[in-house]
Motif scaffolding. Structure first.
Motif, mmCIF file in Angstrom:
data_model
loop_
_atom_site.group_PDB
_atom_site.id
_atom_site.type_symbol
_atom_site.label_atom_id
_atom_site.label_comp_id
_atom_site.label_asym_id
_atom_site.label_seq_id
_atom_site.Cartn_x
_atom_site.Cartn_y
_atom_site.Cartn_z
ATOM 1 N N GLN A 172 0.832 -1.210 0.000
ATOM 2 C CA GLN A 172 0.000 0.000 0.000
ATOM 3 C C GLN A 172 0.864 1.256 0.000
ATOM 4 O O GLN A 172 0.570 2.221 -0.718
ATOM 5 C CB GLN A 172 -0.962 -0.009 1.185
ATOM 6 C CG GLN A 172 -2.055 -1.036 1.047
ATOM 7 C CD GLN A 172 -2.862 -1.253 2.314
ATOM 8 O OE1 GLN A 172 -2.564 -0.727 3.375
ATOM 9 N NE2 GLN A 172 -3.898 -2.070 2.201
ATOM 10 N N LEU A 173 1.932 1.263 0.801
ATOM 11 C CA LEU A 173 2.841 2.418 0.815
ATOM 12 C C LEU A 173 3.467 2.645 -0.552
ATOM 13 O O LEU A 173 3.568 3.786 -1.019
ATOM 14 C CB LEU A 173 3.940 2.226 1.861
ATOM 15 C CG LEU A 173 3.557 2.502 3.304
ATOM 16 C CD1 LEU A 173 4.675 2.044 4.247
ATOM 17 C CD2 LEU A 173 3.285 3.982 3.509
ATOM 18 N N LEU A 174 3.885 1.563 -1.200
ATOM 19 C CA LEU A 174 4.470 1.702 -2.534
ATOM 20 C C LEU A 174 3.460 2.272 -3.526
ATOM 21 O O LEU A 174 3.777 3.182 -4.299
ATOM 22 C CB LEU A 174 4.994 0.357 -3.038
ATOM 23 C CG LEU A 174 6.306 -0.123 -2.445
ATOM 24 C CD1 LEU A 174 6.606 -1.554 -2.890
ATOM 25 C CD2 LEU A 174 7.456 0.801 -2.822
ATOM 26 N N VAL A 175 2.248 1.741 -3.497
ATOM 27 C CA VAL A 175 1.202 2.222 -4.406
ATOM 28 C C VAL A 175 0.923 3.708 -4.160
ATOM 29 O O VAL A 175 0.822 4.497 -5.106
ATOM 30 C CB VAL A 175 -0.081 1.374 -4.257
ATOM 31 C CG1 VAL A 175 -1.265 2.022 -4.966
ATOM 32 C CG2 VAL A 175 0.160 -0.043 -4.786
ATOM 33 N N GLU A 176 0.820 4.093 -2.891
ATOM 34 C CA GLU A 176 0.566 5.494 -2.552
ATOM 35 C C GLU A 176 1.694 6.401 -3.025
ATOM 36 O O GLU A 176 1.444 7.520 -3.485
ATOM 37 C CB GLU A 176 0.364 5.647 -1.046
ATOM 38 C CG GLU A 176 -0.950 5.067 -0.558
ATOM 39 C CD GLU A 176 -1.047 4.971 0.959
ATOM 40 O OE1 GLU A 176 -0.151 5.477 1.671
ATOM 41 O OE2 GLU A 176 -2.037 4.371 1.427
ATOM 42 N N ARG A 177 2.935 5.948 -2.928
ATOM 43 C CA ARG A 177 4.078 6.753 -3.394
ATOM 44 C C ARG A 177 3.984 7.048 -4.885
ATOM 45 O O ARG A 177 4.521 8.050 -5.357
ATOM 46 C CB ARG A 177 5.392 6.046 -3.091
ATOM 47 C CG ARG A 177 5.745 6.100 -1.628
ATOM 48 C CD ARG A 177 7.084 5.491 -1.366
ATOM 49 N NE ARG A 177 7.322 5.393 0.066
ATOM 50 C CZ ARG A 177 8.347 4.788 0.602
ATOM 51 N NH1 ARG A 177 9.269 4.227 -0.162
ATOM 52 N NH2 ARG A 177 8.484 4.745 1.913
ATOM 53 N N PHE A 178 3.321 6.181 -5.622
ATOM 54 C CA PHE A 178 3.177 6.387 -7.059
ATOM 55 C C PHE A 178 1.817 6.977 -7.432
ATOM 56 O O PHE A 178 1.462 7.035 -8.601
ATOM 57 C CB PHE A 178 3.413 5.067 -7.806
ATOM 58 C CG PHE A 178 4.857 4.669 -7.839
ATOM 59 C CD1 PHE A 178 5.726 5.231 -8.767
ATOM 60 C CD2 PHE A 178 5.362 3.751 -6.930
ATOM 61 C CE1 PHE A 178 7.062 4.874 -8.790
ATOM 62 C CE2 PHE A 178 6.695 3.389 -6.949
ATOM 63 C CZ PHE A 178 7.553 3.954 -7.883
ATOM 64 N N GLY A 179 1.040 7.418 -6.438
ATOM 65 C CA GLY A 179 -0.227 8.089 -6.701
ATOM 66 C C GLY A 179 -1.382 7.165 -7.014
ATOM 67 O O GLY A 179 -2.425 7.617 -7.505
ATOM 68 N N GLY A 180 -1.228 5.869 -6.731
ATOM 69 C CA GLY A 180 -2.317 4.921 -6.953
ATOM 70 C C GLY A 180 -3.282 4.904 -5.781
ATOM 71 O O GLY A 180 -2.957 5.330 -4.682
ATOM 72 N N ASN A 181 -4.478 4.406 -6.024
ATOM 73 C CA ASN A 181 -5.528 4.333 -5.004
ATOM 74 C C ASN A 181 -5.886 2.869 -4.774
ATOM 75 O O ASN A 181 -6.434 2.213 -5.664
ATOM 76 C CB ASN A 181 -6.762 5.114 -5.479
ATOM 77 C CG ASN A 181 -7.913 4.989 -4.511
ATOM 78 O OD1 ASN A 181 -7.740 4.974 -3.299
ATOM 79 N ND2 ASN A 181 -9.117 4.883 -5.048
ATOM 80 N N ILE A 182 -5.571 2.349 -3.580
ATOM 81 C CA ILE A 182 -5.931 0.971 -3.237
ATOM 82 C C ILE A 182 -7.451 0.906 -3.064
ATOM 83 O O ILE A 182 -8.008 1.561 -2.189
ATOM 84 C CB ILE A 182 -5.239 0.498 -1.939
ATOM 85 C CG1 ILE A 182 -3.719 0.502 -2.076
ATOM 86 C CG2 ILE A 182 -5.760 -0.881 -1.522
ATOM 87 C CD1 ILE A 182 -3.137 -0.607 -2.892
ATOM 88 N N VAL A 183 -8.120 0.097 -3.891
ATOM 89 C CA VAL A 183 -9.579 -0.041 -3.781
ATOM 90 C C VAL A 183 -9.963 -1.223 -2.898
ATOM 91 O O VAL A 183 -11.070 -1.266 -2.367
ATOM 92 C CB VAL A 183 -10.258 -0.158 -5.161
ATOM 93 C CG1 VAL A 183 -10.107 1.150 -5.937
ATOM 94 C CG2 VAL A 183 -9.733 -1.338 -5.952
ATOM 95 N N ALA A 184 -9.053 -2.189 -2.754
ATOM 96 C CA ALA A 184 -9.302 -3.339 -1.876
ATOM 97 C C ALA A 184 -8.012 -4.118 -1.706
ATOM 98 O O ALA A 184 -7.117 -4.073 -2.553
ATOM 99 C CB ALA A 184 -10.389 -4.243 -2.447
ATOM 100 N N SER A 185 -7.939 -4.841 -0.591
ATOM 101 C CA SER A 185 -6.857 -5.779 -0.319
ATOM 102 C C SER A 185 -7.494 -7.148 -0.166
ATOM 103 O O SER A 185 -8.486 -7.295 0.564
ATOM 104 C CB SER A 185 -6.121 -5.400 0.967
ATOM 105 O OG SER A 185 -5.507 -4.138 0.819
ATOM 106 N N CYS A 186 -6.930 -8.139 -0.851
ATOM 107 C CA CYS A 186 -7.559 -9.453 -0.822
ATOM 108 C C CYS A 186 -6.532 -10.573 -0.807
ATOM 109 O O CYS A 186 -5.370 -10.388 -1.180
ATOM 110 C CB CYS A 186 -8.499 -9.620 -2.009
ATOM 111 S SG CYS A 186 -7.670 -9.746 -3.618
#
Length: 188
Positions: free
Chosen positions: A149-163
């Motif tokens: 999640q931290l990596l995704v956020e650093r690149f401006g992505g939005n986590i919609v779910a974790s599964c």
């Protein structure tokens, strides 16, 4: 009990029913007081296909899949194949082809030591402004999820779910993850 053609003690395994399948997971010690049942997707194509199909029925719309290296890669691949969406692997080490990689540190229950996850700009930049599905094989402490999640956020992505196919121990009571079955911890 006969497993894979060999006589085994029943208490060495956990009988798992998931996605219409039955698997016998071998128990391994992670400490003097705790055993876990090993959920291994490598080499079990049927298991990866069935878990992917069932998880895709439960997750919201997404543009990309991100998964930590390594045990969840077969699942991310199969979810990518079935959904038509690209999957990206957060790597455990820097590769020569990675463009200016970002790094986060994580400690998971199966690794039992600190490790790093890396995502380079060649993949990370694709996530900017996109809906990202965070995929793992088993959610236990949630540390691997936090790292991706931290990596995704650093690149401006939005986590919609974790599964994940399985939520282990206390993770099964979380309401912020999607999973197919509970996996108990085995206290000695």
């Amino acid at each position: 009990m006969i497993i894979n053609g060999m006589e085994r003690k029943a208490d060495e395994f956990y009988e798992l029913h998931i996605a219409g399948l039955t698997r016998y997971l071998q128990k391994f010690s992670v400490s003097d007081t705790l055993d876990i049942a090993a959920f291994i997707l490598f080499g079990d194509v049927e298991l990866a296909e069935c878990c992917a199909r069932e998880l895709l029925k439960k997750v919201p719309e997404f543009d990309y899949i991100v998964t930590p290296e390594a045990k969840s890669i077969p699942l991310a691949y199969e979810m990518s194949k079935q959904s038509g969406k690209k999957y990206i692997v957060a790597r455990k080490g820097v590769k020569v082809y990675m463009d200016n990689p970002e790094k986060v540190t994580v400690t998971s229950i199966t690794t039992q030591k600190e490790q790093n996850l890396y995502l380079g700009h060649e993949d990370g930049d694709l996530l900017n402004g996109k809906r990202v599905l965070d995929v793992d094989d088993v959610i236990s402490t949630g540390e691997s999820l936090k790292a991706t999640q931290l990596l995704v956020e650093r690149f401006g992505g939005n986590i919609v779910a974790s599964c994940a196919p399985l939520a282990e121990g206390d993770a099964a009571s979380r309401d912020d993850i999607i999973f197919l079955e509970k996996l108990p911890l085995f206290f000695k």
